[in-house]
Design a protein around this motif. Sequence first.
Motif, mmCIF file in Angstrom:
data_model
loop_
_atom_site.group_PDB
_atom_site.id
_atom_site.type_symbol
_atom_site.label_atom_id
_atom_site.label_comp_id
_atom_site.label_asym_id
_atom_site.label_seq_id
_atom_site.Cartn_x
_atom_site.Cartn_y
_atom_site.Cartn_z
ATOM 1 N N ASP A 94 105.430 55.904 42.993
ATOM 2 C CA ASP A 94 106.688 55.833 43.156
ATOM 3 C C ASP A 94 107.139 55.900 44.578
ATOM 4 O OD1 ASP A 94 108.135 56.070 39.974
ATOM 5 O OD2 ASP A 94 106.086 56.744 40.546
ATOM 6 N N LYS A 124 107.300 49.094 47.308
ATOM 7 C CA LYS A 124 106.684 47.853 46.769
ATOM 8 C C LYS A 124 107.714 46.944 46.530
ATOM 9 C CE LYS A 124 105.984 50.055 42.615
ATOM 10 N NZ LYS A 124 107.404 49.611 42.121
ATOM 11 N N GLU A 158 107.651 45.406 35.254
ATOM 12 C CA GLU A 158 107.029 46.045 34.008
ATOM 13 C C GLU A 158 107.435 47.757 34.477
ATOM 14 O OE1 GLU A 158 103.160 45.373 32.852
ATOM 15 O OE2 GLU A 158 103.515 43.206 32.660
ATOM 16 N N PRO A 159 107.997 48.644 33.547
ATOM 17 C CA PRO A 159 108.335 48.156 32.158
ATOM 18 C C PRO A 159 109.687 47.673 32.342
ATOM 19 C CG PRO A 159 108.638 50.346 32.404
ATOM 20 C CD PRO A 159 107.776 49.892 33.615
ATOM 21 N N ARG A 189 111.715 50.543 28.001
ATOM 22 C CA ARG A 189 111.616 51.279 29.508
ATOM 23 C C ARG A 189 112.776 52.376 29.327
ATOM 24 N NH1 ARG A 189 111.617 49.892 34.906
ATOM 25 N NH2 ARG A 189 113.104 50.905 36.260
ATOM 26 N N LEU A 211 111.614 55.995 30.496
ATOM 27 C CA LEU A 211 111.980 56.785 31.703
ATOM 28 C C LEU A 211 112.852 57.889 31.182
ATOM 29 C CD1 LEU A 211 112.242 53.899 34.340
ATOM 30 C CD2 LEU A 211 110.261 55.208 33.559
ATOM 31 N N PHE A 255 103.624 51.393 27.280
ATOM 32 C CA PHE A 255 103.715 50.562 28.397
ATOM 33 C C PHE A 255 102.950 49.365 28.309
ATOM 34 C CE2 PHE A 255 104.185 54.667 30.942
ATOM 35 C CZ PHE A 255 105.405 54.207 31.983
ATOM 36 N N ARG A 315 104.082 45.357 27.955
ATOM 37 C CA ARG A 315 103.227 44.445 28.796
ATOM 38 C C ARG A 315 102.994 43.271 27.999
ATOM 39 N NH1 ARG A 315 99.637 47.942 31.380
ATOM 40 N NH2 ARG A 315 101.501 47.951 32.462
ATOM 41 N N ASP A 321 106.639 43.234 39.488
ATOM 42 C CA ASP A 321 106.558 44.857 40.012
ATOM 43 C C ASP A 321 105.908 45.512 38.915
ATOM 44 O OD1 ASP A 321 107.475 47.349 41.241
ATOM 45 O OD2 ASP A 321 109.421 46.559 41.314
ATOM 46 N N ARG A 322 104.849 46.155 39.345
ATOM 47 C CA ARG A 322 103.975 46.977 38.433
ATOM 48 C C ARG A 322 103.209 46.058 37.242
ATOM 49 N NH1 ARG A 322 103.584 51.932 39.706
ATOM 50 N NH2 ARG A 322 105.512 52.823 40.475
ATOM 51 N N SER A 347 98.968 49.825 37.225
ATOM 52 C CA SER A 347 99.934 51.146 36.781
ATOM 53 C C SER A 347 99.245 51.865 35.788
ATOM 54 C CB SER A 347 101.086 50.572 36.538
ATOM 55 O OG SER A 347 102.002 50.263 37.727
ATOM 56 N N THR A 348 98.915 51.044 34.501
ATOM 57 C CA THR A 348 98.497 52.020 33.417
ATOM 58 C C THR A 348 97.186 52.476 33.817
ATOM 59 O OG1 THR A 348 99.582 50.164 32.171
ATOM 60 C CG2 THR A 348 98.257 51.791 31.075
ATOM 61 N N TYR A 358 98.268 55.616 36.410
ATOM 62 C CA TYR A 358 99.083 56.770 36.019
ATOM 63 C C TYR A 358 98.754 57.383 34.587
ATOM 64 C CZ TYR A 358 103.089 55.681 39.053
ATOM 65 O OH TYR A 358 103.810 55.615 40.244
ATOM 66 N N GLN A 359 98.231 56.489 33.707
ATOM 67 C CA GLN A 359 97.847 57.008 32.404
ATOM 68 C C GLN A 359 96.339 57.463 32.502
ATOM 69 O OE1 GLN A 359 100.320 54.431 32.273
ATOM 70 N NE2 GLN A 359 101.546 56.309 32.002
ATOM 71 N N ASP A 391 113.296 60.413 37.207
ATOM 72 C CA ASP A 391 112.961 59.939 35.985
ATOM 73 C C ASP A 391 112.136 60.678 35.385
ATOM 74 O OD1 ASP A 391 110.771 58.487 36.367
ATOM 75 O OD2 ASP A 391 112.010 56.639 36.679
ATOM 76 N N MET A 425 108.953 59.969 34.474
ATOM 77 C CA MET A 425 107.553 59.724 35.071
ATOM 78 C C MET A 425 107.624 60.366 36.235
ATOM 79 S SD MET A 425 105.991 58.098 32.927
ATOM 80 C CE MET A 425 104.453 58.146 34.044
HETATM 81 P P1 TYD Z 1 110.288 52.247 37.847
HETATM 82 O O1 TYD Z 1 111.698 52.930 38.013
HETATM 83 O O2 TYD Z 1 110.137 50.860 37.564
HETATM 84 O O3 TYD Z 1 109.591 52.884 38.900
HETATM 85 P P2 TYD Z 1 109.151 52.122 40.371
HETATM 86 O O4 TYD Z 1 110.685 51.647 41.043
HETATM 87 O O5 TYD Z 1 108.340 53.264 41.159
HETATM 88 O O6 TYD Z 1 108.382 51.161 40.099
HETATM 89 O O7 TYD Z 1 109.452 53.056 36.607
HETATM 90 C C1 TYD Z 1 108.395 52.760 36.067
HETATM 91 C C2 TYD Z 1 107.738 53.999 36.078
HETATM 92 O O8 TYD Z 1 106.771 54.041 34.965
HETATM 93 C C3 TYD Z 1 106.966 54.584 37.298
HETATM 94 O O9 TYD Z 1 107.013 55.866 37.490
HETATM 95 C C4 TYD Z 1 105.547 54.005 36.885
HETATM 96 C C5 TYD Z 1 105.458 54.281 35.531
HETATM 97 N N1 TYD Z 1 104.522 53.387 35.064
HETATM 98 C C6 TYD Z 1 103.453 53.895 34.153
HETATM 99 O O10 TYD Z 1 103.271 55.279 34.089
HETATM 100 N N2 TYD Z 1 102.543 53.309 33.435
HETATM 101 C C7 TYD Z 1 102.602 51.658 33.595
HETATM 102 O O11 TYD Z 1 101.700 51.078 32.815
HETATM 103 C C8 TYD Z 1 103.628 51.246 34.253
HETATM 104 C C9 TYD Z 1 103.767 49.714 34.281
HETATM 105 C C10 TYD Z 1 104.603 52.126 34.635
#
Ligand code: TYD
Length: 199
Positions: free
Chosen positions: A9, A13, A36-37, A47, A51, A66, A70, A91-92, A96-97, A100-101, A147, A149
């Motif tokens: 974040d 990007k 995504e999401p 989403r 969030l 997530f 997808r 965008d993602r 990301s998964t 992040y996960q 948010d 995340m």
């Molecule tokens: P978003 O507001 O779209 O963040 P950004 O502008 O940084 O892309 O929020 C998406 C959030 O979800 C971001 O914190 C990343 C997280 N995320 C995951 O944890 N796993 C995933 O698979 C995806 C797609 C996003």
Amino acid sequence: MFITFEGADGCGKTTQLVLLYEYFKAKGIDVLKTREPGAQGLGEKIREILLNYDGEVSDRCESFLFLADRAQHIDKIVNPAVASGKIVLCDRHIDSTVAYQGYGRGLDIPRIKMLNSIATNNIRPDLTFVFDIDVKTSMQRVGQEKDRMESAGFDFFNRVRMGYLEIAEQEPNRIKVIDATKSIEEIQKEVVKIVSELI
Ligand code: TYD
């Protein structure tokens, strides 16, 4: 062609995705910008939960949400657009998964990758940019209004960053790491150069 934009974040990007979108548009190239999401419809509902839900969310449940988003996104938006000849900028996506996960939350990484393949039906991006930035700077950019995340904390985001760099090392052909501390203009030039070489 399917190009994805990844990074922690606040890495910038989305700005770069929009600039590349405008670059293609100016050239008269058929291009779609998505995320995504929550690209649209059902995804937007997922989403909203991901969030903003303020109760407890288990890490596995979070992953499946997530992944559900997808699957819907690939089937209803990405695949039809690629099939009609569009360049899709997303965008993602899968990384990301994993970052992040997998790296962030600590879930089993090979299993996350396997679930990603199921969610995407083995569709993979042709090119992925990872915008790399130190955690302190990215957290400053995100600011105070976080948010669900973004509230995960410094150590979490450090693992996410290291995760992205490790994924990029494993797939150097697909994933290009960009130094996200450079100026917007410098980064855009780099992005356009890499994309032009691929096209
Ligand atoms: P978003 O507001 O779209 O963040 P950004 O502008 O940084 O892309 O929020 C998406 C959030 O979800 C971001 O914190 C990343 C997280 N995320 C995951 O944890 N796993 C995933 O698979 C995806 C797609 C996003």
